[in-house]
Design an enzyme around this catalytic site. Structure first.
Site, short mmCIF file in Angstrom:
data_model
loop_
_atom_site.label_atom_id
_atom_site.label_comp_id
_atom_site.label_asym_id
_atom_site.label_seq_id
_atom_site.Cartn_x
_atom_site.Cartn_y
_atom_site.Cartn_z
N HIS A 21 29.42 19.32 -42.29
CA HIS A 21 28.14 19.10 -41.59
C HIS A 21 27.14 18.24 -42.36
CE1 HIS A 21 29.29 21.84 -38.47
NE2 HIS A 21 29.30 22.90 -39.25
N ASP A 33 38.07 23.76 -37.55
CA ASP A 33 36.95 24.69 -37.67
C ASP A 33 36.39 24.92 -36.27
OD1 ASP A 33 34.01 25.40 -38.18
OD2 ASP A 33 34.69 25.16 -40.25
N ASP A 67 36.85 29.97 -39.43
CA ASP A 67 35.96 30.66 -38.48
C ASP A 67 36.45 30.54 -37.04
OD1 ASP A 67 35.38 27.99 -38.37
OD2 ASP A 67 33.28 28.17 -38.93
#
Length: 285
Positions: free
Chosen positions: A100, A135, A223
């Site tokens: 990110h 992810d 995740d």
């Protein structure tokens, strides 16, 4: 009599700490200087920069922050160097994968985008590099960095909608020379192994056939597994690992990185299992 375990076909390296000069191959000088200087004791002196660089809430300041960045970034860059020198076929840095972070902005626990820095290293030797992100969150930082180039194709399978970071629309396909070199596949809550595999394999087969990458970076954020505290998919570890195993079957130089994961038992079991799969080694259940 005690059995001596068979040595696994793996070499463990202790890479150097990435320095500021290496980090500024992508990140801005003032942002790196800020990360190097900030600590819990002097935060009041950097109130404007904290706001400017979006450090604070989901990117907390802590003792050893810059050294932490140096370590995981150094691991990813050094892994890329090993692949460039053909000293290994698969490199793994589970501490990396912070997808990110932007040029001058921290985001969602990501301070330095080690993926971009590793990508820039790979591009010194490989003409086309494929980035794959499994992810649950969209790999927005990496996509943004390479959105206008045809040397990198980014592919992200993620939860899209009212969900962080709010990017990764099906129609985000790149721009300029990079048009059609960004692929996003938004997924719904509860996506399980069967449905994920039914999407992942045909999409990645077509991408690899058309793009013909020379090397691959695979971000293996855990995740996307069932029971993650922030996630909403329903994958189990073997289903998650099938993605990595499928990419591995193309026999391309591959850098495997970590990423998100908010249930510690999921993270440790997943990446241990995927390390074993990368090594073609069975581990006790």
């Amino acid at each position: 009599m005690q059995m001596i375990p068979k040595r696994l076909p793996v070499d463990i390296y202790h890479p150097h700490k990435a320095n500021a000069e290496e980090m500024t191959k992508y990140h801005s000088d003032d942002y790196i200087k800020f990360l190097h200087s900030i600590c819990p004791d002097n935060m009041s002196e950097y109130s404007k920069q904290i706001q400017r660089f979006t450090v604070g809430e989901d990117c907390p300041v802590f003792d050893g922050l810059f050294e932490f960045c140096q370590l995981f970034t150094g691991g990813s860059v050094a892994s890329a160097v090993k692949l460039n020198k053909q000293q290994m076929n698969i490199a793994v840095n589970w501490a990396g994968g912070l997808h990110h972070a932007k040029k001058s902005e921290a985001s969602d626990f990501c301070y330095i985008n080690d993926i971009i820095l590793a990508m820039l290293e790979l591009l010194k030797y490989y003409q086309r590099v494929l980035y794959i992100d499994i992810d649950i969150h969209h790999g927005d930082g990496v996509e943004k960095a390479f959105y206008t180039t045809d040397q990198v194709m980014t592919v992200s399978f993620d939860k899209y909608g009212e969900y962080f970071p709010g990017t990764g629309d099906l129609w985000d396909i790149g721009a300029g020379k990079g048009k059609y070199y960004a692929v996003n596949y938004p997924l719904r809550d509860g996506t399980d192994d069967e449905s994920y595999e039914a999407i992942f394999k045909p999409v990645m087969s077509k991408v690899i056939k058309m793009f013909q990458p020379s090397a691959v970076i695979l971000q293996c954020g855990s995740d996307s597994l069932s029971e993650d505290r922030l996630g909403c998919f329903n994958l189990i570890i073997k289903g998650h690992a099938k993605c990595m195993e499928f990419v591995k079957s193309f026999n391309l130089p591959m850098l495997m990185l970590g990423g998100g994961g908010y249930s510690i038992h999921n993270v440790t079991r997943c990446w241990t299992y995927e390390t074993a799969v990368a090594l073609d080694t069975e581990i006790p259940k």
